[in-house]
Design a protein around this motif. Structure first.
Motif, PDB file in Angstrom:
ATOM      1  N   CYS A  53      63.573   4.830  26.883  1.00 13.97           N
ATOM      2  CA  CYS A  53      63.780   4.306  25.517  1.00 13.97           C
ATOM      3  C   CYS A  53      64.859   3.233  25.516  1.00 13.97           C
ATOM      4  CB  CYS A  53      64.182   5.435  24.574  1.00 13.97           C
ATOM      5  SG  CYS A  53      62.901   6.636  24.244  1.00 13.97           S
ATOM      6  N   GLY A  65      59.922   8.093   8.805  1.00 15.60           N
ATOM      7  CA  GLY A  65      60.088   9.534   8.933  1.00 15.60           C
ATOM      8  C   GLY A  65      61.445   9.929   8.389  1.00 15.60           C
ATOM      9  N   TYR A 103      64.659  15.819  17.251  1.00 14.04           N
ATOM     10  CA  TYR A 103      63.957  16.034  18.527  1.00 14.04           C
ATOM     11  C   TYR A 103      64.724  16.961  19.462  1.00 14.04           C
ATOM     12  CZ  TYR A 103      60.310  12.588  17.461  1.00 14.04           C
ATOM     13  OH  TYR A 103      59.249  11.908  16.921  1.00 14.04           O
ATOM     14  N   ASN A 151      59.271   7.628  15.146  1.00 12.81           N
ATOM     15  CA  ASN A 151      58.248   8.560  15.604  1.00 12.81           C
ATOM     16  C   ASN A 151      57.052   7.713  16.035  1.00 12.81           C
ATOM     17  OD1 ASN A 151      56.365   8.231  13.352  1.00 12.81           O
ATOM     18  ND2 ASN A 151      57.855   9.378  12.147  1.00 12.81           N
ATOM     19  N   SER A 152      56.119   8.306  16.732  1.00 17.35           N
ATOM     20  CA  SER A 152      55.036   7.520  17.330  1.00 17.35           C
ATOM     21  C   SER A 152      54.149   6.833  16.298  1.00 17.35           C
ATOM     22  CB  SER A 152      54.197   8.386  18.263  1.00 17.35           C
ATOM     23  OG  SER A 152      53.550   9.400  17.535  1.00 17.35           O
ATOM     24  N   SER A 153      54.126   7.320  15.062  1.00 22.38           N
ATOM     25  CA  SER A 153      53.289   6.687  14.034  1.00 22.38           C
ATOM     26  C   SER A 153      53.819   5.316  13.631  1.00 22.38           C
ATOM     27  CB  SER A 153      53.200   7.570  12.794  1.00 22.38           C
ATOM     28  OG  SER A 153      54.374   7.467  12.008  1.00 22.38           O
ATOM     29  N   VAL A 194      60.310   5.388  20.736  1.00 21.58           N
ATOM     30  CA  VAL A 194      59.967   6.784  20.481  1.00 21.58           C
ATOM     31  C   VAL A 194      60.604   7.651  21.560  1.00 21.58           C
ATOM     32  CG1 VAL A 194      58.108   8.462  20.212  1.00 21.58           C
ATOM     33  CG2 VAL A 194      57.795   6.109  19.407  1.00 21.58           C
ATOM     34  N   THR A 199      55.733   7.621  23.786  1.00 24.21           N
ATOM     35  CA  THR A 199      57.106   8.049  24.051  1.00 24.21           C
ATOM     36  C   THR A 199      57.688   7.224  25.191  1.00 24.21           C
ATOM     37  OG1 THR A 199      56.574  10.276  23.319  1.00 24.21           O
ATOM     38  CG2 THR A 199      58.552  10.024  24.672  1.00 24.21           C
ATOM     39  N   HIS A 236      61.725  -0.619  17.688  1.00 25.22           N
ATOM     40  CA  HIS A 236      61.314   0.773  17.491  1.00 25.22           C
ATOM     41  C   HIS A 236      61.077   1.404  18.859  1.00 25.22           C
ATOM     42  CE1 HIS A 236      60.446  -0.203  13.237  1.00 25.22           C
ATOM     43  NE2 HIS A 236      60.086  -1.368  13.751  1.00 25.22           N
ATOM     44  N   ARG A 293      60.862  14.653  22.709  1.00 26.48           N
ATOM     45  CA  ARG A 293      61.377  15.922  22.205  1.00 26.48           C
ATOM     46  C   ARG A 293      62.002  16.649  23.390  1.00 26.48           C
ATOM     47  NH1 ARG A 293      59.771  16.787  17.116  1.00 26.48           N
ATOM     48  NH2 ARG A 293      57.979  15.610  16.406  1.00 26.48           N
ATOM     49  N   ASP A 321      65.079   6.899  11.476  1.00 30.23           N
ATOM     50  CA  ASP A 321      63.802   6.251  11.194  1.00 30.23           C
ATOM     51  C   ASP A 321      63.614   6.040   9.692  1.00 30.23           C
ATOM     52  OD1 ASP A 321      61.264   5.178  11.742  1.00 30.23           O
ATOM     53  OD2 ASP A 321      60.313   7.139  11.919  1.00 30.23           O
ATOM     54  N   SER A 358      66.811  10.663  20.110  1.00 27.73           N
ATOM     55  CA  SER A 358      66.305  12.027  20.370  1.00 27.73           C
ATOM     56  C   SER A 358      67.292  13.154  20.104  1.00 27.73           C
ATOM     57  CB  SER A 358      65.750  12.169  21.798  1.00 27.73           C
ATOM     58  OG  SER A 358      64.507  11.518  21.910  1.00 27.73           O
TER      59      SER A 358
END
Length: 174
Positions: A100, A30, A126, A24-26, A83, A63, A81, A86, A34, A122
């Motif tokens: 990606c 998650g 997502y 995820n973008s953070s 992202v 993303t 990593h 969705r 991830d 995804s």
């Protein structure tokens, strides 16, 4: 030419140069792939992700982009990593999904990675339709110039395995 292989199994157990994380973008962990990568990779992966957030990616990883960290306790050298977008039925976001895979291979080339394991980006929480996600993955990897020798699609269940089998059969290697 890059060899594409398909494995049903756990991406955190793949002995490859780089494992791709459907992040995820953070970048701070998650659910799904991830969470599994962060759990198995351990504190080194999280610390590297926190350092990225403190420097280049204060607002998170955008993303379609990709960035690498050490792999910690994983049987790989790096985690790349990325992202994924969705899924939105009313908007074609397939170029973001393709990005990606393309950006992950570019990062792999920068690292000198020769073997890379990808999840089905995804297609979990997502919401990307699995068959379409597999087609985008296979087409993009086949169309991307890379020094990577093997791209391994690692899927968790039989349904995903069938989707990637079909996508590989639809777009045979030249």
């Amino acid at each position: 030419m890059t060899r594409l292989t398909l494995v049903r199994g756990d991406i955190t157990e793949q002995a490859v140069d780089a494992v791709v994380n459907a992040a995820n973008s953070s970048l701070l962990g998650g659910g799904g792939v991830d969470g599994a990568i962060h759990r198995k990779g351990g504190p080194e992966v999280l610390a590297a992700c926190r350092a990225l957030r403190a420097s280049h990616y204060g607002k998170g990883l955008p993303t379609g982009q990709a960035v690498a960290t050490p792999a910690g306790n994983l049987p790989a050298r790096w985690v790349i990593h990325t992202v994924g977008p969705r899924y939105l039925a009313e908007e074609d976001r397939s170029e973001l999904l393709a990005s990606c895979y393309r950006r992950s291979l570019e990062v792999a080339d920068e690292l000198g990675a020769r073997t890379v394991a990808f999840p089905a980006v995804s297609t979990g929480i997502y919401g990307w339709p699995l068959d379409d996600g597999a087609r985008v993955a296979v087409r993009t990897v086949r169309a991307t110039a890379t020094a990577v020798d093997e791209v391994r699609f690692v899927v968790f269940d039989e349904r995903a395995h069938r989707a990637f089998e079909s996508a590989l059969a639809e777009a045979p290697e030249e």
